[in-house]
Write a protein that holds these residues in place. Structure first.
Motif, PDB file in Angstrom:
ATOM      1  N   SER A 188      21.456  62.230  48.840  1.00 30.35           N
ATOM      2  CA  SER A 188      22.545  61.824  49.741  1.00 30.35           C
ATOM      3  C   SER A 188      22.151  62.242  51.154  1.00 30.35           C
ATOM      4  CB  SER A 188      23.880  62.449  49.325  1.00 30.35           C
ATOM      5  OG  SER A 188      23.818  63.853  49.326  1.00 30.35           O
ATOM      6  N   PHE A 189      21.052  61.628  51.616  1.00 32.16           N
ATOM      7  CA  PHE A 189      20.467  61.947  52.915  1.00 32.16           C
ATOM      8  C   PHE A 189      20.865  60.963  54.007  1.00 32.16           C
ATOM      9  CE2 PHE A 189      16.864  64.949  51.828  1.00 32.16           C
ATOM     10  CZ  PHE A 189      17.143  65.834  52.857  1.00 32.16           C
ATOM     11  N   ASN A 190      21.708  59.989  53.696  1.00 34.61           N
ATOM     12  CA  ASN A 190      22.024  58.912  54.636  1.00 34.61           C
ATOM     13  C   ASN A 190      22.321  59.457  56.037  1.00 34.61           C
ATOM     14  OD1 ASN A 190      22.910  56.688  56.002  1.00 34.61           O
ATOM     15  ND2 ASN A 190      24.601  56.221  54.630  1.00 34.61           N
ATOM     16  N   GLU A 239      31.022  62.986  47.616  1.00 31.69           N
ATOM     17  CA  GLU A 239      31.834  63.921  48.397  1.00 31.69           C
ATOM     18  C   GLU A 239      31.600  65.332  47.883  1.00 31.69           C
ATOM     19  OE1 GLU A 239      36.133  63.270  50.032  1.00 31.69           O
ATOM     20  OE2 GLU A 239      36.282  64.088  47.987  1.00 31.69           O
ATOM     21  N   TYR A 240      31.412  66.263  48.812  1.00 34.17           N
ATOM     22  CA  TYR A 240      31.167  67.665  48.468  1.00 34.17           C
ATOM     23  C   TYR A 240      32.344  68.510  48.958  1.00 34.17           C
ATOM     24  CZ  TYR A 240      26.339  65.966  48.066  1.00 34.17           C
ATOM     25  OH  TYR A 240      25.216  65.263  47.723  1.00 34.17           O
ATOM     26  N   SER A 283      25.788  58.531  57.961  1.00 32.89           N
ATOM     27  CA  SER A 283      27.020  59.234  57.630  1.00 32.89           C
ATOM     28  C   SER A 283      27.098  60.529  58.430  1.00 32.89           C
ATOM     29  CB  SER A 283      27.058  59.561  56.135  1.00 32.89           C
ATOM     30  OG  SER A 283      27.093  58.390  55.359  1.00 32.89           O
ATOM     31  N   PRO A 284      28.317  61.048  58.614  1.00 33.11           N
ATOM     32  CA  PRO A 284      28.448  62.349  59.306  1.00 33.11           C
ATOM     33  C   PRO A 284      27.660  63.428  58.583  1.00 33.11           C
ATOM     34  CG  PRO A 284      30.574  61.268  59.080  1.00 33.11           C
ATOM     35  CD  PRO A 284      29.607  60.463  58.265  1.00 33.11           C
ATOM     36  N   GLY A 292      31.584  67.928  52.867  1.00 33.41           N
ATOM     37  CA  GLY A 292      31.354  66.683  53.581  1.00 33.41           C
ATOM     38  C   GLY A 292      31.197  65.512  52.634  1.00 33.41           C
ATOM     39  N   ARG A 293      30.893  64.366  53.217  1.00 34.83           N
ATOM     40  CA  ARG A 293      30.775  63.131  52.440  1.00 34.83           C
ATOM     41  C   ARG A 293      29.566  62.350  52.936  1.00 34.83           C
ATOM     42  NH1 ARG A 293      35.654  58.833  51.468  1.00 34.83           N
ATOM     43  NH2 ARG A 293      36.584  60.758  50.685  1.00 34.83           N
TER      44      ARG A 293
END
Length: 414
Positions: free
Chosen positions: A141-143, A223-224, A146-147, A162-163
């Motif tokens: 989830s390195f995008n 989502e984390y 995204s924030p 985060g997400r």
């Protein structure tokens, strides 16, 4: 599952396990395995695409076939194959199912992040050995669009919040690789790269992927919420070393091979449909569409252009093995050189792939637009994924380097 036991003390010795080139036997064996996997995937690829279901069974097949452990060294329990072989395998599977090819390619490259970012040889070796023993499939989830995720110290550990969007394969993988700048703690201010078991407490897979293509790729967001990250989860720190960023040309090279595979798959299906097509166009002067010179001309054009992309991809697949063999001795100039070469492939594989996947309908006629035939799957997959990052910026990158020797800033896209 814990990614690796926490070592008492981290050394600074690094580990780069790849070297040499694939021989004919290696390539033949693993592309044969890939064809067997592709045949199995073909049975329900259309159904899986339409249902937008999580690819649980296909990912299990990647584990049992041995492909999940393909590039792990043999002394660590893997198969010790080369990257040339890996990219060829991804291409074969993409002819049938680009979604699963993407999950597999991402698994290899995210698994390899333990090497690219690793700063402790024993820890890296342990991660790879545990991965091979468990036949882990990796995701990320390195995008960067995204924030950023927040990684905040909490005693001797961190909490991740985060997400991230478009985490391909994460919902069906064993491991998710992510990164964040640490706030406090031993890594304060550093960009920490860590690997988490995908089902850890606080990780929620959003299931929000519902696009026109790549529908079986499990590319929803993650989502984390207060996810615990310990020292055992850290696989490295990004210190802007050239070797660590060689993973990005590897990702783009994977894309080029998948786009090529999609074009090859579209041509193969179009050829089968054309051979089976009855009658002919009334002005053609022949009895079958397969004997129509116009059909021959268009197939000749599309096949020839695809073969040119194949030649470039084959050369770069072999070249990538040479690059990663340098390990942490890789220079910035060497890293830039492979990035430019791969950017050229990205340009032509995108252009040719989209053109082929669209124009095959001119060969197969109106009857081939039936939903049951699903010839559109190739185009929908490629049209969707080719928007991952704008190909126009790859054209600019290649042109600026050709004219002025300009090199783009290193990023997760270049």
């Amino acid at each position: 599952m814990t990614i690796a036991p926490s070592p008492a003390e981290r050394r600074t010795e690094t580990f780069a396990p790849w070297g040499g080139h694939a021989d004919a036997d290696e390539l033949a064996h693993w592309t044969g395995v890939a064809r067997t996997v592709a045949d199995a995937l073909a049975v329900d690829v259309v159904e899986r695409d339409r249902s937008n279901a999580l690819p649980v069974a296909p990912v299990a097949l990647l584990r049992t076939s041995g492909l999940a452990d393909l590039v792990v060294p043999t002394d660590l329990g893997g198969h010790g194959a080369h990257w040339e072989t890996a990219f060829a395998v991804a291409r074969v599977i993409a002819r049938v199912d680009a979604s699963v090819a993407q999950i597999l390619g991402y698994s290899w490259l995210n698994q390899a992040c333990a090497v690219f970012y690793g700063t402790d040889a024993s820890h890296t070796r342990d991660v790879l050995a545990r991965s091979a023993a468990g036949h882990w499939v990796w995701s990320d989830s390195f995008n960067p669009i995204s924030p950023d995720l927040a990684l905040v110290a909490d005693g001797d550990r961190y909490l991740l919040n985060g997400r991230k969007a478009f985490a391909t394969g994460a919902a069906v993988a064993d491991v998710i690789v992510a990164g964040a700048i640490a706030e406090g703690g031993r890594h304060d201010g550093e960009l920490v790269v860590f690997a988490l078991d995908a089902g850890r407490d606080g990780i929620r897979h959003l299931g929000d992927w519902d696009n026109i293509g790549y529908r079986a790729s499990a590319s929803g967001g993650v989502e984390y919420t207060d996810v615990v990250v310990t020292d055992a989860d850290v696989i490295g720190v990004d210190r802007d070393e050239p070797f660590s960023s060689v993973v990005t040309p590897g990702v783009q090279l994977l894309f080029g091979n998948i786009y090529l595979g999609v074009a090859e798959g579209a041509l193969a299906q179009a050829a089968a449909l054309t051979r089976a097509r009855p009658n002919s166009w009334f002005l053609s002067g022949v009895d079958r569409y397969a004997d129509d010179p116009i059909t021959h001309r268009l197939f000749g054009e599309l096949v020839s252009r695809t073969a040119a992309v194949e030649a470039l991809a084959d050369r770069l697949n072999r070249r990538y093995d040479e690059v990663v063999a340098r390990g942490h001795a890789t220079t910035a100039d060497q890293r830039a050189a492979i990035e430019i070469e791969v950017a050229r492939l990205k340009v032509v594989s995108t252009e040719v792939g989209l053109d082929v996947a669209s124009r095959v309908f001119e060969l197969t006629g109106a009857s081939s637009t039936k939903s049951a035939i699903a010839l559109d799957l190739h185009w929908r997959n490629l049209r969707t994924h080719s928007l991952h990052d704008p190909v126009d910026y790859k054209r600019i990158e290649v042109g600026a380097h050709f004219l002025n020797g300009t090199v783009q800033p290193v990023s997760l896209y270049t």
